[in-house]
Scaffold this active site. Sequence first.
Site, PDB file in Angstrom:
ATOM      1  N   HIS A  75       0.782  -1.246   0.000  1.00 14.47           N
ATOM      2  CA  HIS A  75       0.000   0.000   0.000  1.00 14.47           C
ATOM      3  C   HIS A  75       0.814   1.296   0.000  1.00 14.47           C
ATOM      4  CE1 HIS A  75      -2.958  -2.984   1.295  1.00 14.47           C
ATOM      5  NE2 HIS A  75      -3.926  -2.112   1.144  1.00 14.47           N
ATOM      6  N   HIS A 212     -11.454  -7.078  -5.501  1.00 13.98           N
ATOM      7  CA  HIS A 212     -11.678  -6.223  -4.335  1.00 13.98           C
ATOM      8  C   HIS A 212     -12.446  -4.969  -4.770  1.00 13.98           C
ATOM      9  CE1 HIS A 212     -10.369  -3.345  -1.154  1.00 13.98           C
ATOM     10  NE2 HIS A 212     -10.464  -4.423  -0.385  1.00 13.98           N
ATOM     11  N   GLU A 264     -13.427  -9.154   0.050  1.00 11.91           N
ATOM     12  CA  GLU A 264     -14.229  -7.911   0.033  1.00 11.91           C
ATOM     13  C   GLU A 264     -14.572  -7.577  -1.413  1.00 11.91           C
ATOM     14  OE1 GLU A 264     -11.387  -5.294   2.000  1.00 11.91           O
ATOM     15  OE2 GLU A 264     -12.099  -5.926   3.955  1.00 11.91           O
ATOM     16  N   GLU A 280     -18.994  -2.864   1.595  1.00 11.58           N
ATOM     17  CA  GLU A 280     -18.194  -1.970   2.447  1.00 11.58           C
ATOM     18  C   GLU A 280     -18.572  -0.516   2.195  1.00 11.58           C
ATOM     19  OE1 GLU A 280     -13.982  -2.638   2.161  1.00 11.58           O
ATOM     20  OE2 GLU A 280     -13.515  -0.705   3.066  1.00 11.58           O
ATOM     21  N   CYS A 282     -16.687   2.040   2.201  1.00 13.92           N
ATOM     22  CA  CYS A 282     -15.718   2.629   1.261  1.00 13.92           C
ATOM     23  C   CYS A 282     -16.047   2.299  -0.186  1.00 13.92           C
ATOM     24  CB  CYS A 282     -14.310   2.111   1.548  1.00 13.92           C
ATOM     25  SG  CYS A 282     -13.551   2.821   3.002  1.00 13.92           S
ATOM     26  N   CYS A 360     -10.471   2.152   7.525  1.00 16.51           N
ATOM     27  CA  CYS A 360     -10.559   2.902   6.266  1.00 16.51           C
ATOM     28  C   CYS A 360     -11.869   3.669   6.125  1.00 16.51           C
ATOM     29  CB  CYS A 360     -10.388   1.949   5.088  1.00 16.51           C
ATOM     30  SG  CYS A 360     -11.473   0.509   5.129  1.00 16.51           S
ATOM     31  N   CYS A 361     -12.979   3.091   6.627  1.00 13.96           N
ATOM     32  CA  CYS A 361     -14.296   3.680   6.330  1.00 13.96           C
ATOM     33  C   CYS A 361     -14.580   5.008   7.043  1.00 13.96           C
ATOM     34  CB  CYS A 361     -15.399   2.673   6.621  1.00 13.96           C
ATOM     35  SG  CYS A 361     -15.293   1.145   5.661  1.00 13.96           S
TER      36      CYS A 361
HETATM   37 ZN   LIG Z   1     -13.516   0.958   4.256  1.00 10.04          ZN
END
Ligand SMILES: [Zn+2]
Length: 445
Positions: A75, A212, A264, A280, A282, A360-361
Site C-alpha cells: 500500500h 476487491h 471484500e 463496504e 468505502c 478505512c471507512c
Molecule cells: Zn472501508
Amino acid sequence: MEGHFYGQVFQDSDVYKWLEAVGNVLMLGRDEKLEAQADSVIDIIARAQQPDGYLDTYFIIEEPDKRWTNVLECHELYCAGHFIEGAVAYYLATGKEKVYETALRLADHIDSVFGPEEGKLHGYPGHQEIEMALLRLCDVSGDERYQKLAQYFIDARGTNRFFEEEFERRGSRCFWTGEKVEEPNRWFNQFPYNYYNQFHLPVRKQKKAVGHAVRGVYMYAAMADLAWRLKDRELFDAGKAVWNNIVERQLYITGGIGATHSGEAFTADYDLPNDTNYSETCASIGLIFFAQKMLQTEAEGVYGDVIEQALYNTVLGGMNYEGNRFFYVNPLAVVPKACADNTERNHVKPVRQKWFACACCPPNIARLIAGLWKYIYTVKANCVYVHLYMGNESSVKLGDCTLHLTQETNYPWDGKVALKVKADTPEPLEIALRIPRWSHEYTQG
Ligand SMILES: [Zn+2]
C-alpha cells in the site's frame, strides 16, 4: 525515530483522509482551531518525509531497505495517493504551501521510481488510489507529468508480469503471515490474485467488475477521469462497460457493492445475497467517485441516481447521527446471534462500532461528506446540471458569468425542491435537472 510502527501497514492513509476532510471543511470557511490541529499534523508528516521525497511510515521505521519491494501488498502508492489528495485539499482551502510542497516532492519521487523508462519499476499499485490523486495534482500544479504517470499506472496494469516477478523476487513470501505461499492473497480470499487485484486483463479490455470492490471502483473512477481529460473513447467505453456491469448486475438496492466478504469482492452477476454480503462503506464511496467522473463526459441521470442511492443508504447508514460509530460492512439483513455463531456471517456487526483495526471507512465518510458540495452540480458548455437535491447555496462558473444557485428542500423526506437562480448576465443559460428514476411523476413550478 524511536519505537516501532504499529497497526495496519496502510494506517498512514487514515490521517491523510482526515486531512482531506479538513481541507474540504475549510473550503467552506476558515477555522483557526482546526487549522492549528491540521498544521501540527502536517509538521509531523513533513518531518517524516525522507530526503528523496519518500513517505511511508511503515517502511521508514521498520524496513527502510525494502521500500518499493512489495508494491502488491504494502500500500505505499495507496497511502501516497491519499496524502496527495489530502495535501491538495488543504492547500486549496488555506493557501498554505508546506503540505503541498511535501506532496509534490512525494509525487516527484514516485515519478522517479515508476514508469516505462529503462531502470524504473514497470509496476502499478496493488491498491489503486494514486491514479485519482495524480490527476488531481496535475489540475492544481498544471504539471502534465503527473497525468502521464497516472496514465502509465492505468495502461501498464495487466500488460506485463510485474506483480509475478516482484513476488518471486521477495522469495514468494506473504507479507501478512511471513510464510512462503503459492500465490499472494489467497489466505483471505478465493480469487486468483490477478482478479482480486484487477490485473487479469489490460485495463482497457476489462468489461466486468471483479476483485476487491474498493480497489476496483477507485481504478474505474480514475479511468473515467483520464478518459475525459484525454477525450479517449476507448478508455471511456471500458469504464462504461464496467459501470453497466455494476449498475445492472452487481448493485444492491442500497447502493452497496461487493457481494462477498472473501476478498471484500465483486462476485458473479446477479449474485446479491442479503445477509452475507460485504457492501463496504468505502466501496459505495468509491462508486460515488466513479459516477461523478463519468458525469464529466456524459451528463446522464443514472449517475446522479446511483450517487443518491449509495449516499442516502450505505454511506450515511455507515455512520450514526453523532458521527462516532460506524459500519464497515452493510448487509441488508442481519440476525445478530448468527453474526457471532456462523463463520459465514461473522464479518457482519449488528450494531455500529466505535472503531476498527482497519479503519478505512470512518475517515472516508468524513472526506466525502465534508466535500459533498462537489457532487451537487456539474457544468458543461452553457448548461449547469443539477445532480443532487439538498439544501445549499453555490456559485457556479459558466463561461464568463457566475450563476448563484440556492436550493431549499427537505429532501429526501419531502420531494419538494425550490431552486433559486441568479445570473450576472442577460445571455440565455440552461439548467438541467435530474429526474430521479424512482420518481413516477414530477411537476415544475
Ligand atoms: Zn472501508
